[in-house]
Design a protein around this motif. Structure first.
Motif, short mmCIF file in Angstrom:
data_model
loop_
_atom_site.label_atom_id
_atom_site.label_comp_id
_atom_site.label_asym_id
_atom_site.label_seq_id
_atom_site.Cartn_x
_atom_site.Cartn_y
_atom_site.Cartn_z
N ARG A 1 -9.10 16.72 -25.67
CA ARG A 1 -7.92 17.40 -26.21
C ARG A 1 -7.90 17.48 -27.73
O ARG A 1 -7.40 18.43 -28.32
N GLN B 1 -0.02 25.02 -16.10
CA GLN B 1 -1.22 25.25 -16.89
C GLN B 1 -2.30 25.79 -15.94
O GLN B 1 -2.16 25.63 -14.72
N ASN C 1 2.62 25.91 -23.65
CA ASN C 1 2.77 25.32 -22.31
C ASN C 1 4.22 25.35 -21.84
O ASN C 1 4.51 25.65 -20.68
N SER D 1 -4.52 10.99 -18.36
CA SER D 1 -4.96 12.37 -18.52
C SER D 1 -6.42 12.46 -18.96
O SER D 1 -6.99 13.55 -18.96
N SER E 1 3.34 20.05 -19.11
CA SER E 1 2.14 19.21 -19.25
C SER E 1 2.27 18.09 -18.24
O SER E 1 3.27 18.00 -17.53
N GLU F 1 -0.51 24.56 -28.65
CA GLU F 1 -0.67 24.57 -27.20
C GLU F 1 0.58 24.05 -26.48
O GLU F 1 0.94 24.55 -25.42
N ASP F 2 1.24 23.07 -27.08
CA ASP F 2 2.44 22.51 -26.42
C ASP F 2 3.56 23.55 -26.35
O ASP F 2 4.28 23.62 -25.35
N PHE G 1 7.06 16.30 -21.36
CA PHE G 1 5.67 16.26 -21.81
C PHE G 1 4.98 14.95 -21.45
O PHE G 1 5.60 13.91 -21.46
N SER G 2 3.70 15.04 -21.17
CA SER G 2 2.80 13.94 -20.81
C SER G 2 2.97 13.54 -19.35
O SER G 2 4.06 13.64 -18.78
#
Lengths: 293, 426
Positions: free
Chosen positions: B286, B173, B341, B209, B155, B337-338, B132-133
């Motif tokens: 976000r 995504q 994803n 981001s 992500s 959402e995570d 993530f990120s």
């Protein structure tokens, strides 16, 4: 010109709130020479108590502060008697470790009770502002600043005009001399600690409606309170108030006229400048220290 | 983290004893093991692995299960776990049970790099799934590229991730941060010229981001005749937005665009509330999709706030409702959402593996470059750099619910609230 005046208003209002958060710390740090690492945690405990009273009974946080002040002062007294007083006899340095541990314990308890999510209170005046022509004065910050002024004045009067206040001053400046005139520093210390902890009720109330908070918010406010105390000078309540205003103004002016990025660095830069120019802080005078004291 | 090679509840001590026993094998056993290891390493180097029925299919990933992004990782990991459970219940992938080989990186980019190296070189995982990120996906995807492994990330939509010439990187995504403003600008352009806001304030967290999207907003809104009246970038550690909000309020913009990454969205709104300043349009990148957002600013005050979403629980894409239902049943709360994803990333991997029919990293990447994949966020296809050919959905808070207002294929509301109502007392 309007922009400058507006920026100064915001700076003063925010600074007042900063001063309010630092009031208790300036007493324990400055007068008792105890670096109370739990002061931020006490502040957040007060914030949660004000939040609980607002959530369950709809009590305005400012009014709730007067109720919260009592158990917080009692908590301060208990912590002093059970922890601070005992450790000071062994090694004053241990109080830093002990209060740090207390802060961690308090944070864990708050997280257990209220969880890690951000909380806030929203009294009726939260999103109201006073409009003076082109100038805006947010009511929430205005009340926060007003609380800071009231607390500063009350504490200053108490320190200058009451027997307890004079005893506190005597015990902090010359413990041995104070004993000679019948002032027991340990007993005075308990009072200071209780007052300092009780005063977090007002900072906590302001924090509850001005900002969002979580159990670990204590870190931010402890850091800011330390900055205020160092800039203002140890033990000076008016100094803390002035330093809070100075920080708020510096932050607001930097944000408006320099860059938002620099705003978070303002407290650190201000500390560096003050320590370089006037190591004892802006509002305290250096006093003669007895040998061995 | 989880290790399916041992039965659940097996004490750690038992596992270490088992490792020690393996270490006491005869020289012949060591020689066989070494030969096997070399053979497996050879397979990995050529990007191929065993076929059907040759033990569990190990899928490696390093997630920030501790550290500042632990909340994101928890639901993201749960999305992966749901997918693995569903695949295994349906007979596995290529006839093999799926096993998630999970390491914790503590939200540390260096540890993430180390973890993916370990997953590939030491654990010999068959496949990888992303973390993530953008911060963590940057080193992880670089290591995957170096080892010629397929890397599908849930992500990490920073544009800079896709300019490094990697051909095995895919973003699961509908769009990257660069496409985030598209649908909003499309709606904005559809407004009659005399009803469009004339001025805008831009506020950006210094984050890979957020910054590119806000830069695009600025350029394209200026092209549409919107004058910039305030523009600041703030440090990610900023928690007090009073001074910033005062600057914005003083500029009195018609609309405010904030590159808000997570918890910076709500305190900024609260600071605007305190000043009694409410713009006609508020777009935050976000933050408004966060579960805690309505509670933090007051449910009524969310009305009309725009954001961009990669996924919506209400979007009518095939499998989406079933995903929401299965996730809620498995974990007791609806997905965020995570979670969606990571589930999407796993769906992409699953589709490619089934289509190719074997674990061949290059063949899998080639297949994804030339095909469209149906997922819970709609059909996904990618350009040569792994950037999805699409855009994030435009969402808006309406009557306490985050509704999708564009594109039409995913819309859950046919109206757009404009102008945003003023702040209300909760």
């Amino acid at each position: 010109m309007t922009e400058l005046v507006q920026t100064l208003i915001f700076g003063i209002l925010i600074g007042g709130v900063y001063a309010l958060m630092a009031t208790g710390l300036t007493l324990t740090f400055g007068v008792m020479k105890i670096v109370n690492m739990a002061q931020g945690a006490f502040l957040i405990v007060s914030t949660y108590l004000c939040y609980a009273l607002w959530q369950h009974f709809g009590l305005d946080p400012i009014l709730a502060a007067f109720l919260v002040m009592v158990p917080m002062a009692a908590l301060g007294l208990v912590v002093y008697k059970l922890v601070i007083e005992r450790l000071e006899r062994i090694d004053p340095g241990l109080t830093i470790v002990a209060t740090f541990a207390l802060a961690l314990i308090a944070e864990a308890f708050l997280a257990l009770i209220w969880g890690p999510d951000q909380k806030t209170t929203t009294p009726a005046y939260f999103n109201q502002a006073i409009h003076l022509g082109p100038l805006v004065i947010p009511r929430a910050q205005f009340y926060g600043c007003l609380l800071a002024i009231v607390i500063t004045v009350v504490l200053q009067v108490a320190i200058k005009r009451t027997w307890l206040g004079r005893a506190i001053t005597a015990a902090s400046e010359n413990p041995e001399g104070a004993r000679l005139i019948g002032v027991e520093p340990a007993r005075v210390g308990a009072w200071i600690f209780a007052i300092a902890t009780g005063s977090t009720a007002f900072g906590g109330a302001a924090l509850s409606f001005l900002y969002q908070f979580t159990p670990d918010t204590q870190d931010f406010w402890l850091g800011l309170a330390l900055s205020v105390v160092i800039v203002g000078g140890l033990g000076s309540v008016p100094g803390a108030f002035a330093a809070g205003l100075l920080l708020g103004l510096a932050e607001a002016l930097t944000t408006t006229y320099v860059s938002v990025r620099w705003a978070t660095a303002v407290p650190t830069l201000l500390i560096l400048v003050v320590l370089t120019i006037r190591p004892q802080g802006l509002f305290t005078r250096t006093t003669r220290q007895d040998a061995g004291s | 983290m989880s290790d399916d090679r041992y039965p659940p509840g097996t004490p750690l001590r038992t596992r270490s004893v088992a490792h020690r026993r393996r270490g006491r094998g005869s020289s012949r056993a060591i020689a066989i093991a070494a030969t096997t290891a070399i053979a497996l390493a050879g397979c990995a180097a050529t990007g191929t692995s065993g076929g059907p029925g040759s033990g569990p299919l190990n899928i490696g990933m390093s997630l920030p299960l501790t550290g500042s992004a632990a909340d994101v990782a928890k639901s993201g990991y749960q999305g992966y776990k749901l997918w693995a459970a569903q695949v295994n219940a349906a007979g596995g992938l290529l006839g093999r049970n799926v096993h998630l080989d999970v390491l914790d990186n503590g939200f540390d980019p260096n540890q993430t790099g180390t973890d993916y190296t370990r997953l590939i070189s030491q654990n010999k995982d068959d496949l990888l799934l992303g973390t993530f990120s953008s911060l963590l996906n940057a080193p992880a995807s670089a290591i995957a590229a170096r080892q010629q492994m397929l890397y599908i990330e849930p992500s990490g939509g920073a544009a800079s991730l896709f300019t490094r010439g990697f051909t095995n990187l895919f973003f699961a995504q509908p769009g990257t941060t660069e496409s985030l403003p598209d649908l909003f600008l499309e709606w904005f352009g559809s407004l009659p010229a005399d009803q469009r806001p004339k001025t805008a304030a831009y506020l950006t967290q210094d984050d890979p981001s957020a910054s590119p999207a806000i830069a695009i907003f600025k350029t394209r809104l200026q092209a549409l005749g919107v004058t910039l009246v305030y523009d600041q970038t703030y440090d990610p550690s900023t928690s007090n937005f009073d001074s910033i909000a005062a600057g914005v309020a003083h500029a009195r913009p018609d609309m405010v665009i904030q590159g808000a990454v997570s918890n910076d969205g709500a305190p900024f709104v609260r600071s605007l509330e305190k000043l009694d300043f409410s713009p006609k349009i508020l777009f935050q990148t976000r933050a408004p999709a966060d579960d805690t957002y309505p509670g933090a600013i007051g449910a009524k005050n969310t009305e009309g706030v725009f954001t961009a979403e990669a996924w919506s629980p209400k979007a009518a894409y095939p499998g989406n409702a079933a995903f929401v239902s299965a996730y809620t049943k498995m974990f007791g709360s609806p997905p965020d959402e995570d979670a969606a994803n990571s589930y999407t990333a796993a769906q992409v991997l699953e589709t490619a593996v089934k289509a190719v029919g074997r674990i061949d990293q290059k063949a899998l990447a080639d297949w994804l470059h030339s095909h469209s994949v149906g997922t819970i966020v709609g059909p996904l296809k990618w350009d040569a750099t792994g950037v999805p050919v699409g855009t994030a959905m435009l969402a808006q808070w309406q009557q306490g619910t985050l509704q999708v207002v564009a594109p039409k294929s995913a819309a859950t509301s046919s109206t757009v609230v404009y102008p945003k109502p003023g702040w209300s007392t909760r």
